[in-house]
Design a protein around this motif. Structure first.
Motif, PDB file in Angstrom:
ATOM      1  N   GLY A  92      39.981  29.578  48.816  1.00 51.22           N
ATOM      2  CA  GLY A  92      40.571  28.254  48.982  1.00 51.22           C
ATOM      3  C   GLY A  92      41.697  28.162  50.001  1.00 51.22           C
ATOM      4  O   GLY A  92      42.610  27.353  49.843  1.00 51.22           O
ATOM      5  N   TRP A  93      41.619  28.950  51.070  1.00 53.07           N
ATOM      6  CA  TRP A  93      42.704  28.958  52.065  1.00 53.07           C
ATOM      7  C   TRP A  93      42.966  27.577  52.659  1.00 53.07           C
ATOM      8  O   TRP A  93      44.118  27.175  52.840  1.00 53.07           O
ATOM      9  CB  TRP A  93      42.384  29.955  53.184  1.00 53.07           C
ATOM     10  CG  TRP A  93      42.723  31.367  52.824  1.00 53.07           C
ATOM     11  CD1 TRP A  93      41.867  32.317  52.354  1.00 53.07           C
ATOM     12  CD2 TRP A  93      44.016  31.983  52.877  1.00 53.07           C
ATOM     13  NE1 TRP A  93      42.539  33.490  52.119  1.00 53.07           N
ATOM     14  CE2 TRP A  93      43.856  33.313  52.436  1.00 53.07           C
ATOM     15  CE3 TRP A  93      45.275  31.547  53.268  1.00 53.07           C
ATOM     16  CZ2 TRP A  93      44.925  34.211  52.356  1.00 53.07           C
ATOM     17  CZ3 TRP A  93      46.340  32.438  53.198  1.00 53.07           C
ATOM     18  CH2 TRP A  93      46.164  33.755  52.749  1.00 53.07           C
ATOM     19  N   VAL A  94      41.911  26.847  52.975  1.00 55.04           N
ATOM     20  CA  VAL A  94      42.099  25.520  53.589  1.00 55.04           C
ATOM     21  C   VAL A  94      42.648  24.537  52.558  1.00 55.04           C
ATOM     22  O   VAL A  94      43.611  23.809  52.818  1.00 55.04           O
ATOM     23  CB  VAL A  94      40.775  25.009  54.207  1.00 55.04           C
ATOM     24  CG1 VAL A  94      40.907  23.565  54.682  1.00 55.04           C
ATOM     25  CG2 VAL A  94      40.377  25.916  55.379  1.00 55.04           C
ATOM     26  N   TYR A  95      42.072  24.523  51.374  1.00 51.76           N
ATOM     27  CA  TYR A  95      42.525  23.640  50.297  1.00 51.76           C
ATOM     28  C   TYR A  95      44.012  23.848  49.993  1.00 51.76           C
ATOM     29  O   TYR A  95      44.784  22.891  49.882  1.00 51.76           O
ATOM     30  CB  TYR A  95      41.678  23.899  49.047  1.00 51.76           C
ATOM     31  CG  TYR A  95      42.208  23.302  47.764  1.00 51.76           C
ATOM     32  CD1 TYR A  95      41.934  21.982  47.414  1.00 51.76           C
ATOM     33  CD2 TYR A  95      42.968  24.076  46.885  1.00 51.76           C
ATOM     34  CE1 TYR A  95      42.414  21.443  46.225  1.00 51.76           C
ATOM     35  CE2 TYR A  95      43.451  23.558  45.700  1.00 51.76           C
ATOM     36  CZ  TYR A  95      43.175  22.229  45.376  1.00 51.76           C
ATOM     37  OH  TYR A  95      43.657  21.708  44.201  1.00 51.76           O
ATOM     38  N   PRO A  97      45.917  32.353  45.189  1.00 55.57           N
ATOM     39  CA  PRO A  97      46.287  33.452  44.290  1.00 55.57           C
ATOM     40  C   PRO A  97      45.408  34.692  44.451  1.00 55.57           C
ATOM     41  O   PRO A  97      45.712  35.735  43.897  1.00 55.57           O
ATOM     42  CB  PRO A  97      46.103  32.842  42.895  1.00 55.57           C
ATOM     43  CG  PRO A  97      45.068  31.784  43.083  1.00 55.57           C
ATOM     44  CD  PRO A  97      45.284  31.237  44.469  1.00 55.57           C
ATOM     45  N   ILE A  98      44.293  34.582  45.206  1.00 49.43           N
ATOM     46  CA  ILE A  98      43.399  35.733  45.396  1.00 49.43           C
ATOM     47  C   ILE A  98      42.974  35.838  46.860  1.00 49.43           C
ATOM     48  O   ILE A  98      43.144  34.904  47.635  1.00 49.43           O
ATOM     49  CB  ILE A  98      42.113  35.620  44.530  1.00 49.43           C
ATOM     50  CG1 ILE A  98      41.305  34.363  44.922  1.00 49.43           C
ATOM     51  CG2 ILE A  98      42.429  35.652  43.056  1.00 49.43           C
ATOM     52  CD1 ILE A  98      39.896  34.319  44.363  1.00 49.43           C
ATOM     53  N   SER A  99      42.411  36.995  47.194  1.00 48.68           N
ATOM     54  CA  SER A  99      41.750  37.176  48.489  1.00 48.68           C
ATOM     55  C   SER A  99      40.248  37.108  48.248  1.00 48.68           C
ATOM     56  O   SER A  99      39.777  37.316  47.143  1.00 48.68           O
ATOM     57  CB  SER A  99      42.094  38.540  49.092  1.00 48.68           C
ATOM     58  OG  SER A  99      43.473  38.613  49.359  1.00 48.68           O
ATOM     59  N   GLY A 146      37.440  34.741  53.835  1.00 46.84           N
ATOM     60  CA  GLY A 146      38.537  33.785  53.681  1.00 46.84           C
ATOM     61  C   GLY A 146      39.041  33.266  55.020  1.00 46.84           C
ATOM     62  O   GLY A 146      39.004  33.971  56.024  1.00 46.84           O
ATOM     63  N   LYS A 147      39.522  32.046  55.012  1.00 43.32           N
ATOM     64  CA  LYS A 147      39.898  31.380  56.264  1.00 43.32           C
ATOM     65  C   LYS A 147      41.396  31.451  56.565  1.00 43.32           C
ATOM     66  O   LYS A 147      41.971  30.523  57.109  1.00 43.32           O
ATOM     67  CB  LYS A 147      39.441  29.911  56.217  1.00 43.32           C
ATOM     68  CG  LYS A 147      37.940  29.785  56.393  1.00 43.32           C
ATOM     69  CD  LYS A 147      37.532  30.138  57.822  1.00 43.32           C
ATOM     70  CE  LYS A 147      36.083  30.471  57.958  1.00 43.32           C
ATOM     71  NZ  LYS A 147      35.703  31.782  57.459  1.00 43.32           N
TER      72      LYS A 147
END
Length: 255
Positions: free
Chosen positions: A41-44, A9-11, A15-16
């Motif tokens: 949380g890009w990976v999550y 929901p955010i940048s 970030g990955k």
């Protein structure tokens, strides 16, 4: 048809988004998935759910945001309906005393500052002449998906070494994306001593880890006993053309 990866929901700086497909493909078999430095949380948000999941970040406001989305997403969406992009509102949120806000209003403040600032750093109002204001504050039923994803996740706000001590088992997998070494712009300080402490903790874990970090001679020396994969990533979040280029990054694992 293959399901597309979920977006956070955010940048967040560091970030990955560009590396997450590579990272996810490298995740080994595990029971408990732990992110030590959650950020956006890009990976999550991109990977399949694990049996047990833990997200952690030292940034209290960031973790409060995800806690509030987990427990109060409809109320956050309802209140955000009344927001619009404005420099005065941005400055008011930026300078207000957080301790006098409810947890829900703290989450809304954080979401507003991140979505309406240049490079999602929350410092300077992000205006443009070629596109509309960022739509992220006008969520309508979008946070429900985030809330559902986080339903069975433990949300922590501790130092990385405490999280390693609490959750390390032979079935544990730690994804580590610390602030990059000798790189400015992060919200939290992360010294060379912190990097060394992280290396020492990871060296002695029972579980497995994957660490992403910028390519630097010192970093290579610290992790010379582990597997190191070199990758190139293009970053474009900068006003200067010379900063918009490919950067060397390392993916380091103990498996």
């Amino acid at each position: 048809m293959k399901k597309s990866m979920m977006k956070p929901p955010i940048s967040r700086m560091g970030g990955k988004s560009k590396l997450r497909k590579t990272i996810i493909e490298m995740i080994p078999k595990h029971t408990c998935y732990i992110e030590l430095f959650f950020g956006a949380g890009w990976v999550y948000f991109g990977k399949e759910k694990s049996k047990v999941e833990v997200i952690n970040d030292a940034d209290r406001e960031l973790i409060n945001l995800f806690k509030m989305i987990k427990y109060h997403a409809p109320e956050i969406e309802r209140l955000l309906e009344y927001e619009f992009s404005g420099r005065d509102i941005f400055e008011e949120y930026k300078n207000c005393q957080v301790e006098y806000l409810t947890e829900i209003h703290r989450a809304i403040r954080f979401l507003y500052l991140i979505s309406q600032s240049f490079a999602a750093k929350g410092n300077h109002y992000g205006y443009k002449v070629t596109s509309k204001p960022a739509p992220h504050i006008f969520y309508k039923n979008e946070l429900a998906e985030v809330r559902e994803r986080m339903r069975n996740t433990f949300v922590e706000n501790l130092s990385f070494e405490k999280i390693i001590d609490k959750y390390d088992r032979k079935e544990s997998f730690f994804f580590c994306d610390p602030p990059y070494f000798e790189t400015t712009g992060y919200c939290t300080e992360f010294s060379e001593e912190d990097h060394i402490l992280l290396r020492d903790k990871l060296k002695n874990i029972k579980g497995k880890f994957l660490l992403t970090i910028n390519d630097n001679p010192k970093v290579r020396e610290w992790y010379k006993d582990f597997n190191i994969k070199e990758v190139e990533v293009h970053y474009s979040v900068s006003r200067s053309a010379e900063a918009r280029k490919n950067y060397g990054e390392l993916i380091i694992t103990n498996y």
